[in-house]
Design a protein around this motif. Structure first.
Motif, PDB file in Angstrom:
ATOM      1  N   GLY A   1       0.806  -1.214   0.000  1.00  0.00           N
ATOM      2  CA  GLY A   1       0.000   0.000   0.000  1.00  0.00           C
ATOM      3  C   GLY A   1       0.835   1.257   0.000  1.00  0.00           C
ATOM      4  N   ALA A   2       1.883   1.289   0.813  1.00  0.00           N
ATOM      5  CA  ALA A   2       2.727   2.485   0.906  1.00  0.00           C
ATOM      6  C   ALA A   2       3.433   2.787  -0.405  1.00  0.00           C
ATOM      7  N   THR A   3       3.783   1.746  -1.154  1.00  0.00           N
ATOM      8  CA  THR A   3       4.492   1.938  -2.430  1.00  0.00           C
ATOM      9  C   THR A   3       3.540   2.039  -3.613  1.00  0.00           C
ATOM     10  N   ARG A   4       2.235   1.875  -3.357  1.00  0.00           N
ATOM     11  CA  ARG A   4       1.204   1.901  -4.408  1.00  0.00           C
ATOM     12  C   ARG A   4       1.478   0.852  -5.488  1.00  0.00           C
ATOM     13  N   THR A   5       1.938  -0.297  -5.036  1.00  0.00           N
ATOM     14  CA  THR A   5       2.147  -1.422  -5.941  1.00  0.00           C
ATOM     15  C   THR A   5       0.804  -2.077  -6.242  1.00  0.00           C
ATOM     16  N   GLY A   6       0.512  -2.293  -7.511  1.00  0.00           N
ATOM     17  CA  GLY A   6      -0.772  -2.867  -7.904  1.00  0.00           C
ATOM     18  C   GLY A   6      -0.836  -4.365  -7.666  1.00  0.00           C
ATOM     19  N   VAL A   7      -2.055  -4.856  -7.476  1.00  0.00           N
ATOM     20  CA  VAL A   7      -2.299  -6.283  -7.267  1.00  0.00           C
ATOM     21  C   VAL A   7      -3.399  -6.745  -8.216  1.00  0.00           C
ATOM     22  N   ALA A   8      -3.100  -7.802  -8.978  1.00  0.00           N
ATOM     23  CA  ALA A   8      -4.092  -8.436  -9.842  1.00  0.00           C
ATOM     24  C   ALA A   8      -4.719  -9.595  -9.077  1.00  0.00           C
ATOM     25  N   HIS A   9      -5.940  -9.406  -8.633  1.00  0.00           N
ATOM     26  CA  HIS A   9      -6.650 -10.417  -7.841  1.00  0.00           C
ATOM     27  C   HIS A   9      -7.357 -11.373  -8.794  1.00  0.00           C
ATOM     28  N   CYS A  10      -7.070 -12.672  -8.655  1.00  0.00           N
ATOM     29  CA  CYS A  10      -7.622 -13.694  -9.549  1.00  0.00           C
ATOM     30  C   CYS A  10      -8.405 -14.716  -8.725  1.00  0.00           C
ATOM     31  N   PRO A  11      -9.590 -14.361  -8.279  1.00  0.00           N
ATOM     32  CA  PRO A  11     -10.292 -15.203  -7.306  1.00  0.00           C
ATOM     33  C   PRO A  11     -10.675 -16.580  -7.824  1.00  0.00           C
ATOM     34  N   SER A  12     -11.096 -16.686  -9.087  1.00  0.00           N
ATOM     35  CA  SER A  12     -11.503 -18.000  -9.593  1.00  0.00           C
ATOM     36  C   SER A  12     -10.307 -18.932  -9.734  1.00  0.00           C
ATOM     37  N   SER A  13      -9.211 -18.433 -10.250  1.00  0.00           N
ATOM     38  CA  SER A  13      -8.014 -19.256 -10.387  1.00  0.00           C
ATOM     39  C   SER A  13      -7.483 -19.680  -9.029  1.00  0.00           C
ATOM     40  N   ASN A  14      -7.446 -18.760  -8.077  1.00  0.00           N
ATOM     41  CA  ASN A  14      -6.993 -19.112  -6.735  1.00  0.00           C
ATOM     42  C   ASN A  14      -7.870 -20.203  -6.130  1.00  0.00           C
ATOM     43  N   SER A  15      -9.159 -20.166  -6.419  1.00  0.00           N
ATOM     44  CA  SER A  15     -10.078 -21.172  -5.913  1.00  0.00           C
ATOM     45  C   SER A  15      -9.869 -22.505  -6.628  1.00  0.00           C
ATOM     46  N   ARG A  16      -9.725 -22.458  -7.946  1.00  0.00           N
ATOM     47  CA  ARG A  16      -9.534 -23.688  -8.751  1.00  0.00           C
ATOM     48  C   ARG A  16      -8.303 -24.458  -8.296  1.00  0.00           C
ATOM     49  N   LEU A  17      -7.203 -23.740  -7.971  1.00  0.00           N
ATOM     50  CA  LEU A  17      -5.954 -24.369  -7.560  1.00  0.00           C
ATOM     51  C   LEU A  17      -5.838 -24.528  -6.041  1.00  0.00           C
ATOM     52  N   GLY A  18      -6.859 -24.082  -5.313  1.00  0.00           N
ATOM     53  CA  GLY A  18      -6.828 -24.191  -3.864  1.00  0.00           C
ATOM     54  C   GLY A  18      -5.703 -23.389  -3.238  1.00  0.00           C
ATOM     55  N   ALA A  19      -5.371 -22.248  -3.845  1.00  0.00           N
ATOM     56  CA  ALA A  19      -4.208 -21.468  -3.405  1.00  0.00           C
ATOM     57  C   ALA A  19      -4.481 -20.665  -2.141  1.00  0.00           C
ATOM     58  N   GLY A  20      -5.726 -20.262  -1.927  1.00  0.00           N
ATOM     59  CA  GLY A  20      -6.058 -19.442  -0.774  1.00  0.00           C
ATOM     60  C   GLY A  20      -6.849 -18.217  -1.185  1.00  0.00           C
ATOM     61  N   ILE A  21      -7.081 -17.324  -0.229  1.00  0.00           N
ATOM     62  CA  ILE A  21      -7.895 -16.127  -0.441  1.00  0.00           C
ATOM     63  C   ILE A  21      -7.030 -14.888  -0.263  1.00  0.00           C
ATOM     64  N   ALA A  22      -6.898 -14.088  -1.283  1.00  0.00           N
ATOM     65  CA  ALA A  22      -6.105 -12.862  -1.199  1.00  0.00           C
ATOM     66  C   ALA A  22      -6.778 -11.862  -0.252  1.00  0.00           C
ATOM     67  N   PRO A  23      -6.003 -11.130   0.536  1.00  0.00           N
ATOM     68  CA  PRO A  23      -6.568 -10.176   1.505  1.00  0.00           C
ATOM     69  C   PRO A  23      -6.953  -8.853   0.839  1.00  0.00           C
ATOM     70  N   VAL A  24      -7.904  -8.909  -0.063  1.00  0.00           N
ATOM     71  CA  VAL A  24      -8.262  -7.739  -0.872  1.00  0.00           C
ATOM     72  C   VAL A  24      -8.745  -6.570  -0.023  1.00  0.00           C
ATOM     73  N   PRO A  25      -9.666  -6.758   0.933  1.00  0.00           N
ATOM     74  CA  PRO A  25     -10.094  -5.600   1.737  1.00  0.00           C
ATOM     75  C   PRO A  25      -8.931  -4.907   2.441  1.00  0.00           C
TER      76      PRO A  25
END
Length: 460
Positions: free
Chosen positions: A280-304
């Protein structure tokens, strides 16, 4: 000029402006007015689009994809990320410019049908003698008519050097840097209304060397282009970075100058509180891929938490081999569901999901001033969603209908002021021919990898 009127409008601007019965006025490739009621009278010839029963939003922005994977869908369907990669790398080692072009046309055509007007792509597999794979993708994007941000990806850390990919799909650093510079020179357009911009995207911490990441950073600064990579997708990656570099994935990238407004990172699922604050401090962008993360069982990104920290967050469908649906509009609902599964029903709201899919994605790609919201002066990338059918008609809030309801049909999709979809049909290519070409390319690729389809249609 084009006038879209009699529709609900969700602008996704910073004020969250919406109109219950509004209009959008387009002149050439720019939006010139957005407001309530009918559009003001204009001189000259005007094309009028009756948006009754529809919602106008900015065109959706896809921040992460691997288009070549469109012709390898349905494989390793019950695998972790590392297992999935291990199974698919040998297949991907057989791609060439023809098959990549076919895959990109199909994938981009499908994205357009799901409301996407701008897509990034992360292409990192470059087999010997495969032809110009980036040019094949860019040609496909031009045919479909979508705004395109391909990245010249790379891998230089093969199995013999302690990496995950087999040695036959990695390149040496000199080859990678030369090809990346050539791609920027040949295709990158820095102009405000660019249809193509190139980024630099070493694949991941477990498939590239520290030297490649450092030199990629220098090259991006030299050319003024964006940087992209996968990061913190799985616990396996966390373990790899700790064992190899003695730090977390975010700490590793930070030590190499890889955080900042000219960087966006795919996934970011496994983050500490400190890592979230640093992004957040560096304003680095994040590409959130919820369906892919779910398909591979990778986990839940802390988007909020990322949004609260100030990090730009966009949505991505990810590669079609890890998320076979590939419909960007569905990622709004998936993002909402995953955030609420972790943090409760108010963790992420429908309008936040829409902003992630539009202006959030635009900011990840460095284009927040040009696309991502319906505002005068911005490029005319517009999605007009039909919400008066059986799937949506009784949902009073149009944004909730779009985000929580079934995928809404598109009445109109414009990119740079040009119609790419109208009446729910792709207007720039024949959908049946795209499907046939993709099926043929899939069968050819499977055969070349020694995995020809069996009689029941499954690959062996």
């Amino acid at each position: 000029m084009i006038v879209i009127e009699n529709c609900a409008v969700a602008t996704a601007d910073d004020a969250g402006t919406e109109y219950s019965h509004g209009h959008v006025l387009v002149d050439g490739n720019r939006i010139v007015a957005v407001g309530e009621g009918r559009a003001p009278a204009q001189p000259g010839e005007i094309t009028r689009v009756d948006g009754s029963g529809c919602l106008a939003t900015p065109g959706l922005v896809n921040t992460h994809h691997h288009l070549y994977q469109w012709i390898t869908r349905g494989l390793a369907t019950d695998s972790t990320l590392f297992e999935w990669l291990t199974e698919l790398y040998p297949v991907w080692a057989r791609i060439d410019a023809e098959s990549v072009g076919v895959a990109a046309r199909a994938g981009l055509g499908w994205l357009a049908l799901s409301g996407c007007t701008t897509s990034a792509d992360h292409h990192y597999v470059f087999p010997d003698d495969a032809g110009d794979l980036l040019a094949a993708e860019i040609g496909a994007a031009r045919e479909i008519g979508i705004r395109f941000h391909p990245t010249r990806g790379s891998m230089d850390r093969g199995r013999s050097a302690g990496g995950l990919p087999p040695d036959e799909v990695v390149e040496d650093i000199d080859t990678i840097l030369a090809a990346t510079s050539e791609a920027i020179t040949a295709f990158h357009d820095p102009s405000p209304d660019a249809m193509v911009r190139i980024g630099i995207a070493p694949c991941s911490p477990f498939s590239v060397s520290t030297e490649l990441l450092s030199q990629a950073r220098e090259l991006a600064t030299e050319h003024g282009v964006m940087l992209h990579t996968h990061l913190a997708e799985t616990i396996d990656e966390e373990d790899f970075c700790q064992a190899t570099h003695g730090c977390t994935p975010v700490e590793y990238l930070d030590s190499l100058g890889w955080l900042g407004e000219d960087v966006w990172l795919a996934h970011c699922v496994h983050l500490s509180d400190g890592a979230i604050k640093r992004l957040g401090a560096t304003r680095t962008g994040v590409a959130h891929c919820p369906s892919s993360n779910s398909r591979l069982g990778a986990g839940i990104a802390p988007v909020p938490a990322l949004l609260d920290a100030g990090a730009p967050v966009g949505l991505g469908v990810d590669g079609a081999a890890s998320q076979e649906a590939g419909m960007l509009v569905e990622e709004l609902r998936q993002a909402l569901y995953l955030a609420r599964l972790h943090g409760g029903p108010t963790a992420l709201r429908a309008r936040q999901a829409l902003r992630a899919a539009t202006i959030g994605g635009a900011r990840c790609l460095g284009r927040g001033g040009e696309i991502g919201s319906l505002e005068a002066g911005k490029l005319a990338d517009i999605a007009l969603w039909r919400l008066d059918g059986l799937g949506h008609a009784d949902i009073a809030d149009p944004v909730a209908a779009l985000a929580l309801g079934p995928p809404a049909p598109l009445e109109l999709l414009t990119v740079n002021g040009n119609a790419v979809v109208s009446g729910g049909e792709l207007r720039t290519a024949d959908q049946d021919r795209l499907a046939l070409a993709a099926r043929t390319a899939h069968r050819g690729l499977m055969a070349s990898a020694g995995r020809a389809p069996s009689e029941n249609g499954r690959t062996s």
